[in-house]
Structures are given as structure tokens and as C-alpha cells.
Motif scaffolding. Structure first.
Motif, PDB file in Angstrom:
ATOM      1  N   GLU A  12      -7.137 -19.414  81.920  1.00  0.00           N
ATOM      2  CA  GLU A  12      -6.361 -20.640  81.721  1.00  0.00           C
ATOM      3  C   GLU A  12      -5.028 -20.359  81.031  1.00  0.00           C
ATOM      4  OE1 GLU A  12     -10.659 -21.858  82.046  1.00  0.00           O
ATOM      5  OE2 GLU A  12      -9.526 -20.259  81.045  1.00  0.00           O
ATOM      6  N   VAL A  13      -4.978 -19.318  80.200  1.00  0.00           N
ATOM      7  CA  VAL A  13      -3.728 -18.951  79.529  1.00  0.00           C
ATOM      8  C   VAL A  13      -2.717 -18.431  80.551  1.00  0.00           C
ATOM      9  CG1 VAL A  13      -2.688 -17.346  77.873  1.00  0.00           C
ATOM     10  CG2 VAL A  13      -4.834 -18.517  77.308  1.00  0.00           C
ATOM     11  N   PHE A  14      -3.173 -17.624  81.483  1.00  0.00           N
ATOM     12  CA  PHE A  14      -2.282 -17.124  82.536  1.00  0.00           C
ATOM     13  C   PHE A  14      -1.823 -18.265  83.437  1.00  0.00           C
ATOM     14  CE2 PHE A  14      -4.742 -13.268  81.459  1.00  0.00           C
ATOM     15  CZ  PHE A  14      -3.692 -12.404  81.184  1.00  0.00           C
ATOM     16  N   ASP A  15      -2.724 -19.222  83.679  1.00  0.00           N
ATOM     17  CA  ASP A  15      -2.348 -20.387  84.486  1.00  0.00           C
ATOM     18  C   ASP A  15      -1.291 -21.222  83.779  1.00  0.00           C
ATOM     19  OD1 ASP A  15      -4.188 -19.561  86.382  1.00  0.00           O
ATOM     20  OD2 ASP A  15      -5.758 -20.940  85.706  1.00  0.00           O
ATOM     21  N   ALA A  21       6.455 -20.761  83.682  1.00  0.00           N
ATOM     22  CA  ALA A  21       7.426 -19.911  84.372  1.00  0.00           C
ATOM     23  C   ALA A  21       8.001 -20.573  85.620  1.00  0.00           C
ATOM     24  CB  ALA A  21       6.777 -18.580  84.753  1.00  0.00           C
ATOM     25  N   HIS A  22       7.310 -21.602  86.124  1.00  0.00           N
ATOM     26  CA  HIS A  22       7.791 -22.294  87.315  1.00  0.00           C
ATOM     27  C   HIS A  22       8.210 -23.727  87.017  1.00  0.00           C
ATOM     28  CE1 HIS A  22       5.507 -18.857  88.945  1.00  0.00           C
ATOM     29  NE2 HIS A  22       6.493 -18.850  89.826  1.00  0.00           N
ATOM     30  N   ASP A  23       8.545 -23.949  85.729  1.00  0.00           N
ATOM     31  CA  ASP A  23       9.186 -25.202  85.303  1.00  0.00           C
ATOM     32  C   ASP A  23       8.315 -26.440  85.483  1.00  0.00           C
ATOM     33  OD1 ASP A  23      11.554 -23.883  84.528  1.00  0.00           O
ATOM     34  OD2 ASP A  23      12.246 -23.857  86.596  1.00  0.00           O
ATOM     35  N   ARG A  24       7.002 -26.256  85.491  1.00  0.00           N
ATOM     36  CA  ARG A  24       6.118 -27.420  85.505  1.00  0.00           C
ATOM     37  C   ARG A  24       5.719 -27.830  84.092  1.00  0.00           C
ATOM     38  NH1 ARG A  24       4.390 -24.234  89.670  1.00  0.00           N
ATOM     39  NH2 ARG A  24       2.626 -23.429  88.475  1.00  0.00           N
ATOM     40  N   LEU A  25       6.021 -26.975  83.125  1.00  0.00           N
ATOM     41  CA  LEU A  25       5.841 -27.280  81.705  1.00  0.00           C
ATOM     42  C   LEU A  25       7.099 -26.856  80.960  1.00  0.00           C
ATOM     43  CD1 LEU A  25       2.275 -25.958  80.705  1.00  0.00           C
ATOM     44  CD2 LEU A  25       3.012 -28.346  80.788  1.00  0.00           C
ATOM     45  N   ASP A  26       7.604 -27.712  80.056  1.00  0.00           N
ATOM     46  CA  ASP A  26       8.706 -27.257  79.227  1.00  0.00           C
ATOM     47  C   ASP A  26       8.137 -26.407  78.084  1.00  0.00           C
ATOM     48  OD1 ASP A  26       7.768 -28.987  77.186  1.00  0.00           O
ATOM     49  OD2 ASP A  26       9.203 -30.557  77.724  1.00  0.00           O
ATOM     50  N   ARG A  27       9.016 -25.772  77.321  1.00  0.00           N
ATOM     51  CA  ARG A  27       8.565 -24.825  76.297  1.00  0.00           C
ATOM     52  C   ARG A  27       7.683 -25.501  75.251  1.00  0.00           C
ATOM     53  NH1 ARG A  27      10.267 -19.697  74.961  1.00  0.00           N
ATOM     54  NH2 ARG A  27       9.838 -19.029  72.824  1.00  0.00           N
ATOM     55  N   ARG A  28       8.051 -26.711  74.865  1.00  0.00           N
ATOM     56  CA  ARG A  28       7.277 -27.406  73.831  1.00  0.00           C
ATOM     57  C   ARG A  28       5.864 -27.713  74.320  1.00  0.00           C
ATOM     58  NH1 ARG A  28       9.218 -32.945  70.703  1.00  0.00           N
ATOM     59  NH2 ARG A  28       7.429 -33.101  69.289  1.00  0.00           N
ATOM     60  N   ALA A  29       5.753 -28.236  75.541  1.00  0.00           N
ATOM     61  CA  ALA A  29       4.427 -28.552  76.080  1.00  0.00           C
ATOM     62  C   ALA A  29       3.615 -27.280  76.287  1.00  0.00           C
ATOM     63  CB  ALA A  29       4.578 -29.308  77.393  1.00  0.00           C
ATOM     64  N   PHE A  30       4.291 -26.212  76.705  1.00  0.00           N
ATOM     65  CA  PHE A  30       3.613 -24.933  76.904  1.00  0.00           C
ATOM     66  C   PHE A  30       2.999 -24.447  75.587  1.00  0.00           C
ATOM     67  CE2 PHE A  30       4.403 -20.152  77.127  1.00  0.00           C
ATOM     68  CZ  PHE A  30       3.211 -19.876  77.771  1.00  0.00           C
ATOM     69  N   MET A  31       3.768 -24.496  74.515  1.00  0.00           N
ATOM     70  CA  MET A  31       3.266 -24.032  73.222  1.00  0.00           C
ATOM     71  C   MET A  31       2.138 -24.922  72.708  1.00  0.00           C
ATOM     72  SD  MET A  31       6.780 -22.749  71.355  1.00  0.00           S
ATOM     73  CE  MET A  31       5.893 -22.048  69.954  1.00  0.00           C
ATOM     74  N   GLN A  32       2.260 -26.224  72.941  1.00  0.00           N
ATOM     75  CA  GLN A  32       1.197 -27.134  72.511  1.00  0.00           C
ATOM     76  C   GLN A  32      -0.108 -26.825  73.229  1.00  0.00           C
ATOM     77  OE1 GLN A  32       2.923 -30.996  73.272  1.00  0.00           O
ATOM     78  NE2 GLN A  32       3.652 -31.222  71.159  1.00  0.00           N
ATOM     79  N   LYS A  33      -0.047 -26.644  74.529  1.00  0.00           N
ATOM     80  CA  LYS A  33      -1.255 -26.341  75.299  1.00  0.00           C
ATOM     81  C   LYS A  33      -1.787 -24.954  74.955  1.00  0.00           C
ATOM     82  CE  LYS A  33      -0.223 -29.370  79.237  1.00  0.00           C
ATOM     83  NZ  LYS A  33      -1.451 -30.162  79.204  1.00  0.00           N
ATOM     84  N   LEU A  34      -0.867 -24.029  74.687  1.00  0.00           N
ATOM     85  CA  LEU A  34      -1.267 -22.676  74.328  1.00  0.00           C
ATOM     86  C   LEU A  34      -2.041 -22.652  73.014  1.00  0.00           C
ATOM     87  CD1 LEU A  34      -0.804 -19.943  75.733  1.00  0.00           C
ATOM     88  CD2 LEU A  34       1.166 -19.597  74.231  1.00  0.00           C
TER      89      LEU A  34
END
Length: 295
Positions: A12-15, A21-34
Motif C-alpha cells: 500500500e505504501v508503494f501504491d 508520483a502521478h499527481d493523484r495525491l498532493d504532497r500534503r495528502a500523501f504525507m497524511q496517508k503515509l
């Protein structure tokens, strides 16, 4: 890069990284989900560092390798925003005209990994050209996050013209025998498919995990295809059955491989999505394919 074992990181982390990386998540949302996966001693910064490209020490063929002659050139792309910069490479000991390969970058410009691939293609006995579609915006900025943001601002139609014009430049180059193919990765894989549709005299196309062309466009394809997919890359592979059916229906020449238990980006040896076995096997198949079709 933080010392994290790839085996300890959930798929799920790679997903999530693929979405980022393909702009379906911005950096903030990416870090929150991470943060949901930052457990057992894993911190969000450590995971971020683990996932991001690491170009230091990962280049296989360095820019000063005496076996390869490489130089930055510019070529005209009238419908693509003006002159485009590219890395032109050939074997240093070349004594005859060679088959040409356009090397198409991912969705972040001409980064060190793609330049390395261009040199690998030259070392295998070809003249290669790796364009930078970010040229009209100043070129690859030195890091992939900024490069991705820049590339998102470029019109897709103009970028397509950039790579078609690269084909035309290379085909007419004094060191090229007139047979030119294309290999592309991610965004570049989609460009390789597009060029197969739009360039009638393309000598071969090798899309790595690239978006498929419209089924209605498949009859236009004249070039033989060598197609590489990753089994865990469901975002891209879900389009393969319809594409394959159209290729078969229209009697197109193709080979396709789906590499098991590997992620989108498995050829890129600067990120943890890299899979050495799949990368090396797919590249051997790629060079064999170009040797057959471009010599």
C-alpha cells in the motif's frame, strides 16, 4: 537514504507513492496517508526518504565514460514550443551508421536516470537521443518533485510533437542509418505507444508500463512492439486486455511481457520500486528487439 528494508514496506505504501508520483495525491495528502504506515520505528520522513529517487551512486554509465560519446544538442520543434534540448549519445568507437533510439523520460523531465538509459543504449551499439520536454520551461530543474510540477504545466499535444520531432531529427542525423525506434518509461511509455500510432516509419516501439492508445487508433500502427508491464501496476495493466485484443484483431506484430510481483517503475534503479531481475531481463529483451529491428 534511510536504511529501510524493502520487504518490510507494505504494498500500500508503494501504491501511495504511485498516486503521488502521478499527481493523484498532493504532497500534503500523501504525507497524511503515509503516516498510517509509520509504525514500528518507521517515521514519515524515513519513509519519504526511502521512496524518493536517489541518484547518488546509482548511475550505471557515467557521463565521462570513455566508451560513450555524449553531448547536449538542441533540435527544432516548431509545434512543440521551440527548440528542445536533448542528450545525444553514441558508442565512442562507432565506425558506421547506427540504428537510432529515442529515449523518452517519465513525467518529470530529463533526469539522471533517463540520461543513464540513453548512455546504456549507446553502449549497446545505437545512437540515442533523450529529449527534455521541460526545455520550454527552463529544463529539468534538478529534482523530480519540481520536474513533475513543471511537466504538468506543459500542453500534452506540444510534448507529443517534441518527441515526434526528436524522431525526425535522429532519423536524418549523419550517424544514424535511418532506422529509428523509441523506448519510453511511464509517461514515456505512453509516448512510445503514441509514436507507434502517429509515426508510420517508426522502426520499433518499446513502451515500459505506458498508457495504451485508443483502440480505434491501433489500425494505424505499423511498427513492431515490445511491451513491458508490471503485475502490481493495476492502474496501467487494466488497459492491456483491450489493447491486446485490438492488436490481435488488426494483425499487428507485438510481444508483451507482464513481470510478476513488481511495481510500476521497476526498471528505474534509483527508487525502491526497482526490481533487478525484471529490469535486467526486460532491458536484454529491449536491446535484442532493437538489434533485430534497427540494424
Amino acid at each position: 537514504m534511510s536504511q529501510i528494508n524493502k520487504e518490510d514496506v507494505k504494498q500500500e505504501v508503494f501504491d501511495l507513492y504511485d498516486d503521488y508520483a502521478h499527481d493523484r495525491l498532493d504532497r500534503r495528502a500523501f504525507m497524511q496517508k503515509l503516516s498510517l504506515y509509520a509504525v514500528g520505528g518507521l517515521t514519515v520522513p524515513a519513509l519519504m526518504s526511502f521512496l524518493m529517487p536517489d541518484y547518488k551512486g546509482k548511475v550505471q554509465i557515467t557521463a565521462d565514460d570513455p566508451r560513450v560519446k555524449s553531448e547536449y544538442i538542441t533540435y527544432p520543434s516548431p509545434k512543440g514550443g521551440g527548440n528542445i534540448k536533448g542528450l545525444l549519445c553514441k558508442p565512442a568507437d562507432a565506425k558506421k551508421k547506427l540504428g537510432g533510439i529515442v529515449v523518452v523520460h517519465e513525467n518529470r523531465g530529463l533526469n539522471p536516470y533517463i540520461e543513464d538509459v540513453a548512455r546504456r543504449a549507446a553502449l549497446a551499439g545505437f545512437v540515442s537521443l533523450a529529449p527534455d520536454a521541460l526545455t520550454p520551461l527552463g529544463g529539468y530543474p534538478g529534482n523530480d518533485d519540481e520536474g513533475r510540477a513543471m511537466q504538468a504545466k506543459r500542453p500534452k499535444a506540444e510534448m507529443e510533437e517534441n518527441f515526434i520531432d526528436a524522431f525526425n531529427y535522429l532519423k536524418a542525423h549523419k550517424d544514424c542509418n535511418g532506422k529509428v525506434g523509441v523506448v519510453g518509461f511511464c509517461f514515456g511509455g505512453g509516448i512510445a505507444n503514441m509514436m507507434a500510432v502517429r509515426v508510420p516509419d517508426l522502426a520499433g516501439a518499446v513502451p515500459y508500463y505506458g498508457a495504451q492508445p485508443a483502440v480505434a487508433d491501433v489500425p494505424k500502427i505499423q511498427a513492431p512492439l515490445l511491451i513491458h508491464y508490471a503485475s502490481l501496476d493495476t492502474r496501467i495493466t487494466e488497459g492491456w486486455p483491450a489493447y491486446e485484443a485490438a492488436l490481435k484483431e488488426n494483425h499487428k506484430k507485438y510481444q508483451a511481457y507482464i513481470y510478476e510481483n513488481v511495481n510500476h517503475g521497476f526498471h528505474n534503479d534509483t527508487t525502491p520500486r526497482y526490481d533487478k531481475a525484471a529490469a535486467e531481463l526486460s532491458w536484454k529483451r529491449t536491446i535484442d528487439f532493437f538489434t533485430q529491428n534497427l540494424k
